[in-house]
Each structure stands twice: as structure tokens, then as C-alpha cells.
Write a protein that holds these residues in place. Structure first.
Motif, PDB file in Angstrom:
ATOM      1  N   THR A   1      29.369  44.588  46.262  1.00 23.37           N
ATOM      2  CA  THR A   1      28.862  43.308  46.841  1.00 23.37           C
ATOM      3  C   THR A   1      29.497  42.056  45.860  1.00 23.37           C
ATOM      4  O   THR A   1      29.985  40.956  46.558  1.00 23.37           O
ATOM      5  N   ASP A   2      29.475  42.384  44.780  1.00 20.31           N
ATOM      6  CA  ASP A   2      29.949  41.353  43.613  1.00 20.31           C
ATOM      7  C   ASP A   2      31.557  41.062  43.983  1.00 20.31           C
ATOM      8  O   ASP A   2      31.760  39.923  43.781  1.00 20.31           O
ATOM      9  N   ALA A   3      32.178  42.052  44.292  1.00 17.47           N
ATOM     10  CA  ALA A   3      33.632  41.935  44.028  1.00 17.47           C
ATOM     11  C   ALA A   3      34.013  41.367  45.468  1.00 17.47           C
ATOM     12  O   ALA A   3      35.120  40.655  45.692  1.00 17.47           O
ATOM     13  N   ALA A   4      33.299  41.862  46.579  1.00 21.57           N
ATOM     14  CA  ALA A   4      33.790  41.229  48.131  1.00 21.57           C
ATOM     15  C   ALA A   4      34.126  39.721  48.168  1.00 21.57           C
ATOM     16  O   ALA A   4      35.315  39.399  48.757  1.00 21.57           O
ATOM     17  N   PRO A   5      33.337  38.903  47.716  1.00 19.01           N
ATOM     18  CA  PRO A   5      33.774  37.336  47.840  1.00 19.01           C
ATOM     19  C   PRO A   5      34.983  37.111  47.228  1.00 19.01           C
ATOM     20  O   PRO A   5      35.602  36.050  47.517  1.00 19.01           O
ATOM     21  N   LEU A   6      35.259  37.539  46.057  1.00 15.53           N
ATOM     22  CA  LEU A   6      36.443  37.130  45.369  1.00 15.53           C
ATOM     23  C   LEU A   6      37.652  38.159  46.133  1.00 15.53           C
ATOM     24  O   LEU A   6      38.785  37.427  45.600  1.00 15.53           O
ATOM     25  N   LEU A   7      37.437  38.870  46.962  1.00 15.73           N
ATOM     26  CA  LEU A   7      38.661  39.455  47.660  1.00 15.73           C
ATOM     27  C   LEU A   7      38.946  38.624  48.845  1.00 15.73           C
ATOM     28  O   LEU A   7      40.053  38.858  49.316  1.00 15.73           O
ATOM     29  N   THR A   8      37.883  37.972  49.467  1.00 16.04           N
ATOM     30  CA  THR A   8      38.287  37.291  50.778  1.00 16.04           C
ATOM     31  C   THR A   8      38.484  35.581  50.197  1.00 16.04           C
ATOM     32  O   THR A   8      37.560  35.102  49.868  1.00 16.04           O
TER      33      THR A   8
END
Lengths: 468, 468
Positions: B25-32
Motif C-alpha cells: 500500500t505504501d508503493a501504490a500511490p507512488l506508482l499512480t
């Protein structure tokens, strides 16, 4: 040292055309560095009349592996413009003002236009081109661009680098790149102009540029102040910047010894203040409207007096008085030339708050090495840029002193390095500091520079032996 | 698309260490991408905690030919920060303020420090860091540096490029270059930092920078003016710059349609003037002392009224009123988001005197292509930078309109090119304009960029597929 065959020279001469070939007595002054410090040598001196002609010459030189040294007004101080057996390419005939746009605050001109002509052209259109340096009558756009010239107004307007919006360059392989951008905002890829600005002609030949203009200031205030110490100048500078809202346009420091030397060699100049002090500052402010500077300067000086940052001061009451104060400052270099002693010149900069400790440490180091050596320190304190010049002991043997010049310079540069400073604030590297440069920069940085150089000029044809 | 083996990913994960690995979940916002325009893909997301850790990661990636996308606050508008199967390297943990030097007017900070923190840190030391953009709460130093961010105060303080004195970069091969220069004058070789500033992360990863600070202005004056035409804004701008002696800190143009749209979507905002006009300008001045701006602004506006450059105007009487005027301007982007129509956004600039003819020609071209399309033009007229945005015809089929976005954008860019403008004034190239770039630049310039890229990043590991 290049080895260019007579037939290659003949071919190049033919290609360049009669008008572009500079011969005999016309060539001589271009081959000699103006102070006589270096004597240049070139099998051919060319002065092409257009960027296309420059491109044709470079294409030939690239195909035939002929090294080329570009030269502007031949006023450089580090030998960057001196050919060492290379073809000398003078930009003096690239002399067109291409466009002036007062509303857009831009001026486009070719590389051979003298700085003074740029200033005058801007003024004729009600605008200011703010760069101002000692050689402004003879230095030329291409040269001041390739050396990122500075001068007295950097504190308000920046270096040459900050005054250029676009450039036109002939690349080492003869291609002409027109990057004559006139926009203040243009984020479309690498900003390549910055490689050529300050590149000392080692990556290509700048043939034209788009410059930024500014409103003409309608009012100026000039003051000459006596300070208890250089340390007080740090406080005064910070205070003056805060108070003036960007109006501060010069902040020049002179030590007592500097002022004494100037007045000694120019006895007709009046001493601006009766008070003697360890340091003096020449301050200048500019404004877009009449009147407001008087209040500013007087409130600033009375506050500075109260805080003991200044001991005494005088404010010019008119343009003539202002010019008088400036002429004192402008005589510094000439005063040193008039002195019988050889002058070791260090063009250095340090972070502003490091100026006082730098001066103290450097003075101590010089005095220890050569007791009686006379340090003449002055310059653009507002940018942390000090001209730290050293005359030999009075009455000493000048030959002995001159022989130690390199050692003394090195010693000062060590103190500069200890204060996170630069060994060339304004003048560049050229021939003079080329060998020292790698000892003062991280290996990675030197390596990056070499990578760029090899990528753009794989045959090493542009101003070889300079900078890198 | 990169092809990174699972074992390489595992090795890199191990090398980076647990603290640096961003999962789930920490990575998700960085990928979008924040507007959802691009969806990123990365086999691994890393957030190293120091420049040395970044260097170690890049050394590994270089040895193993692993492509890397650096990311700051993930606020970019052209997709430059979006990984496409590459390792994503977030700079968010490089969060130290390394040094503040109020006397030297410098601030050194690491790449992950948010812009707002930079502004606040400067203010806490009585200084101003002047860059101001919409995303200042979330964008970070490394990102605004790599994209050469602009914003509303460029007219007085310059772009990000003008605000940087030195940088620290991890090169594509993992070497750490410390070019943390704090000097205003330093002519010792190529000024390499300018390759990385605006380089969009394609030449290395910026890990820290030395920034220029300015005195905090103690007074501001803000005015909102109604103009008979955009052409009058050219005269008004030139006049305001001449009169104000550099005090002009913003000059924002809004067409009548822009103001109407904002007031339509934000009905609680008061209309600043009863007079309606084809164009409005929001002006701001700054001063280092109290009081002097009132006289300036009033004399300037009365002269402008006399010369028919303005029809009507209001001057903010206090900070609250000034904020009210600014909030109108700042709502422009949100107003477009609230509109049911898709918005075609063109971030362009032209020479200042070309702004009125550009607007006329572009409006005509858009209207011919899509009758009824609504042009919302506003922005930093003081830099020739117009946000030329277009909403579809009211009540039209949004699908049809959206399908024509590329065509419309291209059409506007053609008009930009005809006026010697830039297709990306502020936002950069990234993924969005990568294919268009070579069609808008001379071949020589694109080739020079590719030469630099190949020299510094021969394996194409840094932010591949972006910019070039």
C-alpha cells in the motif's frame, strides 16, 4: 602544439576567402596577449564575416583535423584566447545587432559586438544591459559569454550566464546550432547553452546570442563608507540587501592599503573621507523612480552607524561626485600597474561570511612566506569575489619576488580551498590555471568535463590546451 | 519496457536494505500518477535514506543494467516520474536541511525536502525562497530542480534554474558528484549543474542542492485591473517594469472567459470589479521597506488609466483583500476540473510582444476546428507563459471532444511555433511530449542532446523513455 601543413593552410585560406584572411600588421595585435604575458603563434588568422562562414571554416578544420582558437576582443586574463600554433579565428567581423525588442526586454547580437556597443544600443532603446567590466570598450560579446564575465553589478543582475537567453554556436564539426531562444520559460530538454557559456571556446564557437535587457534605472545613489573591519562589511551587506528590496547594485570592498595605494599613484584623486579605517565600502543603489533612494540611503547609514558597522561615510550629492567615488575604485588595477613591483593576482571567491576569515588567514600566510609583501585586496564583496593581489616588499628585489609568484598564488589558493572558495571567480581557467584545476576539483567533476568535451569535440580541435 | 529478472530484483532489495524497500500500500500511490493519467509499473520501489545509499543502488543498477526512474513528490504533469517496468527510486527519505546561511543567502537541502518546507525554513531565518507553484505542499526539491519549475514569481526571481547555486548528483554509473557550490561567482570549467537542472532525471539523480535565498519583502501591493485587450497588457507590463525598479513580482493575465468560468464554479468568490473587460491582470509588487509601494501603485495606475491601458482597477487595502484577489487566480485549474468537459491543456510560452497575436491566432484556429470550444487562457504573462487550456463546446459530446485532444493540442502548438514559442514553458517533456519534441526543435539540437545523454548514460538506464 599543432602541426598544420602548408597545403592545408593554403586550402583553408582559399576556402575562407580574401576578406576573411588577416595578415601581417593586422594579425600581430591578435597574436599578442595585451599585457604581453603570452605570445601567440598561428599559421593563419581568419576573421569570417558570418556564422555560415564560421561553419564552413570549422567543417574544413574538422575534416582536416585543424585545431582552432576562437578570439573576441583579446582582453582575456588567463590566456584562453592565445593560439599555440592553432588557426586563430577572430569574431571581430561578426558585428551585427540582429534585433532589439524593448517590450520583450531582449537584444540579439553577433559575437563580435563590443560590450560597450551592447550597452549603448540598449540605452538607445530606453533599456539597460547591465554587465559592466573594466575592458568594456574592447571586449566582445562572444568573449564575455565564453568566459561568463562578471563585474560590479552581479549582485543585482547576475553574471553573463544570467543575462543570456539563447545562443547560436558553430559546433566542432562545423554544424551551426541556432538556439536563439528569446523566452524566459522554455522547458524543452537540456539547456545546452550553459555548456558554451563559460566553456572558454573549448566546445564550439559562439556566433550570436540573445541577451536580457532591464529597465534603465532613473535614479542612483552612491556612498563611500569607512568600516571598523571587513567583518562589519558582512553585516552591512546583509542589512543593505534586506532594507533595499533588491535595489543594491554594487557593494565593493577596499582595504585601507588598497585606498592608500590608489591615492599614492593618483595623487590628484581626493580622499573621499578624512577618517581612516581598516576597510572601505563603495555602495550603489538603483531605483526606477526619482526620490526614494535618498530616504533609503540616509536611514540605512544612520542605522549602520548606530550598530557600529560603519565609522563614517559620505553620500554622493550628484553624478559628478558619484563618478569621483567610482573612479577611485576603478583605478585599483592601474595603481598596481604603476607600482614598480610585480603583482601576483588572485581572482578568487569565497562564501560571503567567509570573506573576513579568508582575508585574515591569507594575509597571515602571505606575510609568513614573504615578510613585507603588500596585499591589495578589493572587489565585489557582494558576490564574495575578492581580487586578492600582492605586491612585493617595498624596495625588495623584484626578480626574487617574481620568481616566487607561483608559490605565493598556490599558497593563497590553499587558503581559498580551506574556505570552500573558488580559484577563479571571474577570469576563467585558460592556460593560466589549467594545470591547477584538477587539483582543486573532485576527480568526478573533472572526469565529467572530459566526458562532455570528448563527446562534443572528439578530435580535440576546439581551443586545445585550454581549460582541460 | 525493461526486463529485470527476479533474482536481480532480490539482490537489489538485499543491497538496498529493509528500510529502503517500499511495499504494497505504501508503493501504490507512488506508482499512480496523481490525476490517473498514467499507471506506473515497477518490479521494485526503493526509498534510500542517504546519497551514499542512492550511489550504491545506482552502482548495482549500472553493473546489472537495471533502468531506474527517480521520483520526487510525484506531482509532475508530463509523466516523467512514472516507471514503465523500471525500478522506482523515491527521494522522499532524503529529507535533511543540511545548512542555512542567512548572511550568505543560501540554503542547502536534500532532494526529498518539500518546497513548502524550503519556504518555511527560509522564512524562519528571515529569508525568502521565492519559488511558488500550485503543488508546493507536496512537490520536492529534487523534482522541481529536475523539471526547472517556474510559477508566479519568475518575473522577479527567475525559474528554479536561477535559484540553484550547486547540486549533488548520483551519476548513472553510481559515482557521487558533489558540486555543492555556494559561490555566486565561480568560473572554473563547464557549469555542469545546468545539465541536471531541467534534465528530468535522464542524466542522474539529484540528491541535494544549494539554493539562493532572498531578503523577505516587508511590503506587498496587489492590484486587479480590467484591460481593453491583451495588447494593452504588453504596454502595461513594460511600463510597470520600467517604473517599479524591479519591484514587480507577478503579472498574471486572465481572459474574461477565465474569470467568468472561475466565478461560475466558485460562486462564493466576489467579482473583484464591476467593470467587465476582455482581459484582466493581477499585479503584485514587493518592497524592502514599508510605505513606498502605495505611491508607486497609485501613480502607475493613474498613468495607465490616462493612456487607456486599463479601464478600471482595484488595489488591495490589506492582506485579506490581496489573498482574495489571488484566490481568484489560484482557482483557475480547479475551475476547469469542476467543469464537466475534458480540458485540453497547453503549457506554452511566446515572446511577450507575441502574446496578443498568438492568442488571436490560436483562438481562431481552435474555433475553426471545433466551433464552440471554450478557450480558457491565463497565466504568467510577465514571462510570456500562457496556460492555454480548452474546454469542449458546452453541452457537446465529451467523448468526441476528448478523442480530438491530440489534434487540438497539435494545432495550438503549430500556432506557438509560428510565434517562435515553446511547447513546454513549465512542465517539461516527460512521456507526454517526447514524440513531439524532435518535430519542434532543430535536428542539431536534438542530436546534441542525444550526444550528451549517450556520453553520460551510455546504457540508457536513467529514466528511459522520457524526454528523449
Amino acid at each position: 602544439m599543432a602541426d598544420i601543413s602548408p597545403s592545408t593552410v593554403a586550402d583553408l585560406k582559399h576556402l575562407a576567402g580574401e576578406k576573411a584572411v588577416v595578415d601581417g600588421t593586422d594579425a600581430a595585435p591578435l597574436l599578442t596577449e595585451w599585457r604581453g604575458r603570452w605570445k601567440g603563434k598561428a599559421p593563419l588568422v581568419l576573421a569570417p564575416g558570418s556564422a555560415d562562414e564560421v561553419a564552413a571554416i570549422m567543417a574544413f578544420c574538422h575534416a582536416n583535423r585543424v585545431p582552432v582558437v576562437p578570439q573576441g576582443g583579446n582582453t582575456g586574463l588567463v590566456g584562453g584566447q592565445v593560439p599555440q600554433g592553432d588557426v586563430l579565428l577572430s569574431t571581430t567581423r561578426l558585428s551585427a545587432i540582429r534585433d532589439v525588442d524593448p517590450e520583450g526586454f531582449t537584444l540579439s547580437a553577433e559575437a563580435g559586438v563590443p560590450l560597450q556597443t551592447l550597452q549603448e544600443t540598449a540605452a538607445a532603446h530606453g533599456r539597460l544591459f547591465p554587465l559592466s567590466i573594466g575592458s568594456e570598450g574592447s571586449c566582445r560579446l562572444g568573449g564575455i559569454l565564453s568566459t561568463n564575465a562578471g563585474g560590479v553589478h552581479v549582485i543585482r543582475y547576475g553574471n553573463m550566464r544570467d543575462l543570456v537567453l539563447g545562443i547560436e554556436v558553430v559546433l566542432p564539426d562545423g554544424r551551426l546550432w541556432s538556439g536563439m531562444n528569446r523566452l524566459r520559460k522554455n522547458n524543452t530538454g537540456y539547456d545546452l547553452k550553459h555548456l558554451f557559456i563559460g566553456g572558454e571556446g573549448t566546445l564550439g564557437i559562439v556566433t550570436a546570442a540573445v541577451l536580457r535587457l532591464f529597465p534603465q534605472p532613473v535614479d542612483r545613489a552612491t556612498a563611500f563608507l569607512a568600516l571598523p573591519s571587513p567583518a562589519a562589511a558582512v553585516d552591512l551587506l546583509s542589512f543593505a540587501q534586506e532594507r533595499s528590496g533588491g535595489a543594491l547594485s554594487a557593494f565593493e570592498l577596499m582595504t585601507d592599503r588598497t585606498v592608500d595605494l590608489i591615492l599614492h599613484h593618483f595623487p590628484d584623486l581626493p580622499r573621499p573621507l578624512d577618517t581612516t579605517a581598516p576597510a572601505y565600502v563603495l555602495l550603489e543603489f538603483e531605483a526606477g523612480r526619482k526620490g526614494e533612494l535618498t530616504t533609503l540611503v540616509h536611514s540605512l547609514l544612520s542605522d549602520a552607524l548606530e550598530r557600529s558597522w560603519i565609522i563614517d561615510g559620505t553620500v554622493a550629492q550628484n553624478t559628478r561626485q558619484a563618478e569621483g567615488l567610482w573612479s577611485l575604485r576603478h583605478r585599483a588595477s592601474e595603481a598596481m600597474k604603476k607600482d614598480p613591483s610585480f603583482c601576483v593576482k588572485c581572482d578568487i571567491s569565497v562564501p560571503i561570511r567567509a570573506v573576513p576569515p579568508f582575508l585574515e588567514a591569507a594575509d597571515r600566510a602571505v606575510d609568513q612566506a614573504v615578510p613585507g609583501a603588500r596585499v591589495i585586496a578589493f572587489g565585489h564583496m557582494g558576490d564574495g569575489n575578492i581580487h586578492y593581489d600582492i605586491l612585493g616588499p617595498e624596495g625588495g628585489d623584484d626578480k626574487v619576488w617574481r620568481a616566487r609568484a607561483g608559490e605565493i598564488e598556490h599558497l593563497v589558493h590553499d587558503v581559498v580551498a580551506a574556505h570552500e572558495g573558488s580559484i577563479s571567480a571571474e577570469h576563467g581557467i585558460g592556460l593560466l590555471k589549467r594545470e591547477e584545476l584538477p587539483t582543486r576539483k573532485p576527480d568526478t567533476e573533472i572526469d565529467l568535463m572530459r566526458t562532455i568535451k570528448a563527446a562534443l569535440d572528439p578530435h580535440g580541435l576546439m581551443n586545445p590546451g585550454k581549460l582541460l
